[in-house]
Design a protein around this motif. Structure first.
Motif, mmCIF file in Angstrom:
data_model
loop_
_atom_site.group_PDB
_atom_site.id
_atom_site.type_symbol
_atom_site.label_atom_id
_atom_site.label_comp_id
_atom_site.label_asym_id
_atom_site.label_seq_id
_atom_site.Cartn_x
_atom_site.Cartn_y
_atom_site.Cartn_z
ATOM 1 N N UNK A 57 0.837 -1.202 0.000
ATOM 2 C CA UNK A 57 0.000 0.000 0.000
ATOM 3 C C UNK A 57 0.868 1.247 0.000
ATOM 4 N N UNK A 58 1.948 1.233 0.771
ATOM 5 C CA UNK A 58 2.863 2.377 0.807
ATOM 6 C C UNK A 58 3.534 2.591 -0.552
ATOM 7 N N UNK A 59 3.944 1.506 -1.194
ATOM 8 C CA UNK A 59 4.563 1.618 -2.519
ATOM 9 C C UNK A 59 3.549 2.175 -3.514
ATOM 10 N N UNK A 60 2.335 1.663 -3.480
ATOM 11 C CA UNK A 60 1.285 2.142 -4.384
ATOM 12 C C UNK A 60 0.989 3.617 -4.141
ATOM 13 N N UNK A 61 0.982 4.024 -2.876
ATOM 14 C CA UNK A 61 0.745 5.434 -2.542
ATOM 15 C C UNK A 61 1.863 6.301 -3.107
#
Length: 196
Positions: A57-61
């Protein structure tokens, strides 16, 4: 008769003298319980945040921040869009096929985000924003410790400058509490600087 009236008045004053301190103690106890409940809520909301925001999720954000306005709109509408080669590499970092299996295949041999990886990117970004909005609604309603939430999420003050997440939020037509929170912590930051 007069004696009975004096006794009644005396009993009334004694009763009031006993009841008034009890009212103040009850009021104090209610306030303490409310504060304890707010602290518990703060911990629970922070745990929810930690549980929902995983590595992917952090990478996608971070990927979503690099997108321009048109790409953000396409992402929100679940429509294919093209990205730069570096962004493609970043997207492949959270591809559900894994690094070895993916090797760029999630975007085929092009830089077009489509299909499963588009769905996955969109899902991660929406999960991130929905979880953030939920925590900040609790902040807005005052059911959590406002100072703690402001301190823990102060990164939003700098992270949203021109970021796609703001573009994505606008495309989605929602997330008003995130906006309110960012304005509030920016205002607090400006107030602190002016005091120096």
């Amino acid at each position: 008769m007069v004696f009975v009236s004096i006794v009644e008045v005396a009993i009334l004053f004694i009763s009031a003298g006993l009841i008034i301190p009890q009212i103040f103690l009850l009021k104090k106890q209610i306030k303490e319980q409310h504060e304890e409940h707010r602290r518990e809520n703060t911990i629970n909301y922070m745990l929810t945040w930690c549980d929902c925001v995983k590595k992917d999720t952090c990478i996608a954000e971070q990927v979503a921040r690099k997108l321009n306005n048109d790409q953000a709109i396409s992402l929100y509408k679940h429509e294919a869009f093209e990205v730069l080669p570096q962004t493609k590499k970043d997207i492949c970092k959270f591809c559900s096929l894994g690094k070895e299996a993916c090797a760029g295949c999630c975007l085929k041999d092009s830089n077009v985000v489509d299909g499963k990886i588009l769905t996955e990117l969109r899902w991660h970004v929406i999960t991130y924003l929905n979880t953030l909005e939920t925590v900040l609604i609790a902040w807005d309603l005052g059911i959590v410790d406002r100072e703690t939430i402001e301190e823990q999420f102060s990164f939003l003050k700098d992270a949203t400058k021109g970021s796609t997440l703001s573009q994505f939020r606008y495309s989605a037509g929602g997330y008003p509490v995130i906006e309110k929170f960012i304005d509030s912590i920016k205002e607090h930051s400006n107030d602190s600087k002016s005091e120096l």
